[in-house]
Design a protein around this motif. Structure first.
Motif, PDB file in Angstrom:
ATOM      1  N   SER A 164     -37.094   9.771  78.238  1.00  0.00           N
ATOM      2  CA  SER A 164     -37.296   9.316  76.868  1.00  0.00           C
ATOM      3  C   SER A 164     -36.778  10.355  75.893  1.00  0.00           C
ATOM      4  O   SER A 164     -36.336  11.436  76.276  1.00  0.00           O
ATOM      5  CB  SER A 164     -38.774   9.036  76.615  1.00  0.00           C
ATOM      6  N   LEU A 165     -36.851  10.005  74.606  1.00  0.00           N
ATOM      7  CA  LEU A 165     -36.442  10.902  73.525  1.00  0.00           C
ATOM      8  C   LEU A 165     -37.549  10.971  72.480  1.00  0.00           C
ATOM      9  O   LEU A 165     -38.370  10.048  72.382  1.00  0.00           O
ATOM     10  CB  LEU A 165     -35.153  10.395  72.857  1.00  0.00           C
ATOM     11  N   PRO A 166     -37.575  12.018  71.669  1.00  0.00           N
ATOM     12  CA  PRO A 166     -38.515  12.043  70.546  1.00  0.00           C
ATOM     13  C   PRO A 166     -38.150  10.965  69.528  1.00  0.00           C
ATOM     14  O   PRO A 166     -37.000  10.542  69.444  1.00  0.00           O
ATOM     15  CB  PRO A 166     -38.317  13.448  69.954  1.00  0.00           C
ATOM     16  N   SER A 167     -39.120  10.528  68.772  1.00  0.00           N
ATOM     17  CA  SER A 167     -38.898   9.533  67.706  1.00  0.00           C
ATOM     18  C   SER A 167     -38.174   8.304  68.236  1.00  0.00           C
ATOM     19  O   SER A 167     -37.189   7.827  67.664  1.00  0.00           O
ATOM     20  CB  SER A 167     -38.107  10.160  66.548  1.00  0.00           C
ATOM     21  N   CYS A 168     -38.674   7.795  69.365  1.00  0.00           N
ATOM     22  CA  CYS A 168     -38.074   6.633  70.027  1.00  0.00           C
ATOM     23  C   CYS A 168     -39.134   5.546  70.120  1.00  0.00           C
ATOM     24  O   CYS A 168     -40.006   5.593  70.996  1.00  0.00           O
ATOM     25  CB  CYS A 168     -37.568   7.044  71.413  1.00  0.00           C
ATOM     26  N   PRO A 169     -39.113   4.536  69.246  1.00  0.00           N
ATOM     27  CA  PRO A 169     -40.152   3.503  69.237  1.00  0.00           C
ATOM     28  C   PRO A 169     -40.287   2.767  70.566  1.00  0.00           C
ATOM     29  O   PRO A 169     -41.411   2.492  71.010  1.00  0.00           O
ATOM     30  CB  PRO A 169     -39.701   2.557  68.115  1.00  0.00           C
ATOM     31  N   GLN A 170     -39.180   2.444  71.210  1.00  0.00           N
ATOM     32  CA  GLN A 170     -39.264   1.736  72.484  1.00  0.00           C
ATOM     33  C   GLN A 170     -39.865   2.624  73.575  1.00  0.00           C
ATOM     34  O   GLN A 170     -40.575   2.117  74.454  1.00  0.00           O
ATOM     35  CB  GLN A 170     -37.874   1.239  72.901  1.00  0.00           C
ATOM     36  N   CYS A 171     -39.590   3.919  73.506  1.00  0.00           N
ATOM     37  CA  CYS A 171     -40.203   4.837  74.460  1.00  0.00           C
ATOM     38  C   CYS A 171     -41.719   4.851  74.274  1.00  0.00           C
ATOM     39  O   CYS A 171     -42.486   4.809  75.250  1.00  0.00           O
ATOM     40  CB  CYS A 171     -39.648   6.250  74.268  1.00  0.00           C
ATOM     41  N   ASP A 172     -42.141   4.901  73.028  1.00  0.00           N
ATOM     42  CA  ASP A 172     -43.579   4.903  72.732  1.00  0.00           C
ATOM     43  C   ASP A 172     -44.233   3.601  73.160  1.00  0.00           C
ATOM     44  O   ASP A 172     -45.366   3.600  73.668  1.00  0.00           O
ATOM     45  CB  ASP A 172     -43.805   5.141  71.235  1.00  0.00           C
ATOM     46  N   GLU A 173     -43.537   2.493  72.973  1.00  0.00           N
ATOM     47  CA  GLU A 173     -44.096   1.196  73.357  1.00  0.00           C
ATOM     48  C   GLU A 173     -44.253   1.100  74.874  1.00  0.00           C
ATOM     49  O   GLU A 173     -45.287   0.635  75.375  1.00  0.00           O
ATOM     50  CB  GLU A 173     -43.182   0.071  72.851  1.00  0.00           C
ATOM     51  N   LEU A 174     -43.244   1.530  75.623  1.00  0.00           N
ATOM     52  CA  LEU A 174     -43.347   1.486  77.082  1.00  0.00           C
ATOM     53  C   LEU A 174     -44.454   2.419  77.566  1.00  0.00           C
ATOM     54  O   LEU A 174     -45.216   2.071  78.477  1.00  0.00           O
ATOM     55  CB  LEU A 174     -42.015   1.869  77.715  1.00  0.00           C
ATOM     56  N   ARG A 175     -44.565   3.565  76.958  1.00  0.00           N
ATOM     57  CA  ARG A 175     -45.623   4.494  77.338  1.00  0.00           C
ATOM     58  C   ARG A 175     -46.997   3.864  77.123  1.00  0.00           C
ATOM     59  O   ARG A 175     -47.883   3.989  77.977  1.00  0.00           O
ATOM     60  CB  ARG A 175     -45.486   5.797  76.528  1.00  0.00           C
ATOM     61  N   GLN A 177     -47.741   0.664  77.120  1.00  0.00           N
ATOM     62  CA  GLN A 177     -47.946  -0.411  78.094  1.00  0.00           C
ATOM     63  C   GLN A 177     -48.349   0.151  79.455  1.00  0.00           C
ATOM     64  O   GLN A 177     -49.237  -0.383  80.128  1.00  0.00           O
ATOM     65  CB  GLN A 177     -46.674  -1.254  78.222  1.00  0.00           C
ATOM     66  N   LEU A 178     -47.693   1.224  79.874  1.00  0.00           N
ATOM     67  CA  LEU A 178     -48.023   1.814  81.169  1.00  0.00           C
ATOM     68  C   LEU A 178     -49.394   2.487  81.130  1.00  0.00           C
ATOM     69  O   LEU A 178     -50.155   2.421  82.106  1.00  0.00           O
ATOM     70  CB  LEU A 178     -46.954   2.823  81.574  1.00  0.00           C
ATOM     71  N   GLU A 179     -49.702   3.116  80.010  1.00  0.00           N
ATOM     72  CA  GLU A 179     -51.006   3.758  79.875  1.00  0.00           C
ATOM     73  C   GLU A 179     -52.125   2.725  79.903  1.00  0.00           C
ATOM     74  O   GLU A 179     -53.191   2.968  80.475  1.00  0.00           O
ATOM     75  CB  GLU A 179     -51.048   4.564  78.581  1.00  0.00           C
ATOM     76  N   ALA A 180     -51.869   1.581  79.312  1.00  0.00           N
ATOM     77  CA  ALA A 180     -52.874   0.510  79.307  1.00  0.00           C
ATOM     78  C   ALA A 180     -53.156  -0.002  80.713  1.00  0.00           C
ATOM     79  O   ALA A 180     -54.240  -0.527  80.988  1.00  0.00           O
ATOM     80  CB  ALA A 180     -52.408  -0.642  78.412  1.00  0.00           C
ATOM     81  N   LYS A 181     -52.211   0.177  81.612  1.00  0.00           N
ATOM     82  CA  LYS A 181     -52.403  -0.242  82.999  1.00  0.00           C
ATOM     83  C   LYS A 181     -53.069   0.848  83.838  1.00  0.00           C
ATOM     84  O   LYS A 181     -53.300   0.672  85.036  1.00  0.00           O
ATOM     85  CB  LYS A 181     -51.055  -0.628  83.620  1.00  0.00           C
ATOM     86  N   GLY A 182     -53.357   1.988  83.209  1.00  0.00           N
ATOM     87  CA  GLY A 182     -54.037   3.062  83.913  1.00  0.00           C
ATOM     88  C   GLY A 182     -53.123   4.035  84.620  1.00  0.00           C
ATOM     89  O   GLY A 182     -53.584   4.811  85.472  1.00  0.00           O
ATOM     90  N   LEU A 183     -51.842   4.051  84.288  1.00  0.00           N
ATOM     91  CA  LEU A 183     -50.899   4.940  84.946  1.00  0.00           C
ATOM     92  C   LEU A 183     -50.928   6.350  84.322  1.00  0.00           C
ATOM     93  O   LEU A 183     -51.155   6.478  83.118  1.00  0.00           O
ATOM     94  CB  LEU A 183     -49.477   4.376  84.858  1.00  0.00           C
ATOM     95  N   PRO A 184     -50.665   7.384  85.119  1.00  0.00           N
ATOM     96  CA  PRO A 184     -50.629   8.769  84.600  1.00  0.00           C
ATOM     97  C   PRO A 184     -49.304   9.026  83.875  1.00  0.00           C
ATOM     98  O   PRO A 184     -48.384   9.626  84.424  1.00  0.00           O
ATOM     99  CB  PRO A 184     -50.756   9.617  85.866  1.00  0.00           C
ATOM    100  N   VAL A 185     -49.230   8.597  82.641  1.00  0.00           N
ATOM    101  CA  VAL A 185     -47.952   8.625  81.917  1.00  0.00           C
ATOM    102  C   VAL A 185     -47.401  10.035  81.723  1.00  0.00           C
ATOM    103  O   VAL A 185     -46.187  10.228  81.619  1.00  0.00           O
ATOM    104  CB  VAL A 185     -48.085   7.909  80.555  1.00  0.00           C
ATOM    105  N   ASP A 186     -48.287  11.048  81.687  1.00  0.00           N
ATOM    106  CA  ASP A 186     -47.811  12.422  81.515  1.00  0.00           C
ATOM    107  C   ASP A 186     -46.965  12.867  82.705  1.00  0.00           C
ATOM    108  O   ASP A 186     -46.097  13.735  82.563  1.00  0.00           O
ATOM    109  CB  ASP A 186     -48.985  13.385  81.331  1.00  0.00           C
ATOM    110  N   LYS A 187     -47.243  12.276  83.873  1.00  0.00           N
ATOM    111  CA  LYS A 187     -46.475  12.616  85.064  1.00  0.00           C
ATOM    112  C   LYS A 187     -45.260  11.709  85.247  1.00  0.00           C
ATOM    113  O   LYS A 187     -44.435  11.965  86.134  1.00  0.00           O
ATOM    114  CB  LYS A 187     -47.377  12.528  86.305  1.00  0.00           C
TER     115      LYS A 187
END
Length: 273
Positions: A164-175, A177-187
């Protein structure tokens, strides 16, 4: 006219004979001059010459485990062992060499010590960190024709990775969605920055992996397989295509099937009800 007396001075000293001015330096004088060029005075210049002699330089010692580990990590990326210069503590000049190196590394340091393009990089931990971040990929390609492998190593080392990149709306949206599913997004997410010196090299490696020269972030891989940009990954998420993978790789239970409402039953009434 009376002859003029001649007086000769050397370094402020009056010499009694002209021959003392013209005579060559004696062995004793040469020995005194040589004392000025001590190892302590020569070592800093020798180190700078050594550093300037090659673009990537690792100064090491015999029987140095971290030196061997760095050597193996570099060899895995196609870098020859000739980048190492091995000093020896038994050599008379070692103390002066170490003192010259301390001007860069500080009074307390361990080996190896690394320089790149004349700039001090640090010791083992700092060098490995920069190596794994792809900071030297372009240099290795130019100097040793070593194929950059940093992005490929990242993709192969994680069950899922999203660039991903900083200031990327689609990156934030995907993050989200994955976080809402309980995934370890930091990893899972790895954020690049276009200001990084190695950004162009990393991007070129990504282009080679996905086969596209034009794309947007985020870019996702699952079990080393390319999954696409945001629209493709979002659609696969909505269709549940990753549910089994999430359960297997991250222990995230697949969502339970939606309950099916019972079919409506027609009720007949008598006319006189």
């Amino acid at each position: 006219m009376a002859a003029m007396d001649k007086h000769y001075f050397v370094n402020g000293k009056l010499l009694t004979e002209e021959s003392e001015v013209l005579a060559p330096a004696t062995p004793k004088a040469k020995a005194v001059e040589s004392l000025e060029e001590t190892p302590e005075k020569l070592a800093p210049n020798a180190l700078e010459v050594l550093v300037a002699s090659q673009r990537f330089l690792a100064i090491s010692l015999p029987d140095c485990p971290q030196c061997e580990e760095l050597s193996a990590a570099l060899a895995a990326r196609g870098v020859p062992g000739s980048v190492f210069v091995k000093w020896n503590k038994a050599n008379p000049e070692y103390a002066a060499q170490k003192a010259a190196l301390a001007a860069h590394a500080g009074p307390v340091f361990s080996f190896p010590q690394v320089f790149v393009d004349g700039a001090y990089q640090g010791g083992y931990l700092e060098a490995v960190s920069k190596l794994e971040a792809g900071a030297y990929d372009e240099l290795f390609l130019e100097e040793f024709e070593a194929k950059p492998l940093t992005v490929q190593k990242w993709v192969n080392s994680r069950p899922m990775i999203v660039f991903s990149l900083p200031s990327c709306p689609q990156c934030d949206e995907l993050r989200s969605q994955l976080e809402a599913k309980g995934l370890p997004v930091d990893k899972i997410f790895m954020k690049w920055d276009k200001a990084m010196p190695q950004y162009q090299s990393l991007k070129a490696q990504l282009v080679a992996l996905i086969g596209l020269t034009s794309f947007t972030f985020p870019q996702s891989f699952v079990r080393s397989e390319y999954q696409g940009s945001f629209p493709e990954v979002a659609e696969k998420l909505a269709q549940g295509q990753f549910d089994n993978f999430f359960a297997d790789a991250f222990g995230v239970a697949a969502p339970a099937p939606a309950a099916v409402a019972p079919a409506a039953v027609d009720i007949a009434f008598d006319d006189d009800f």
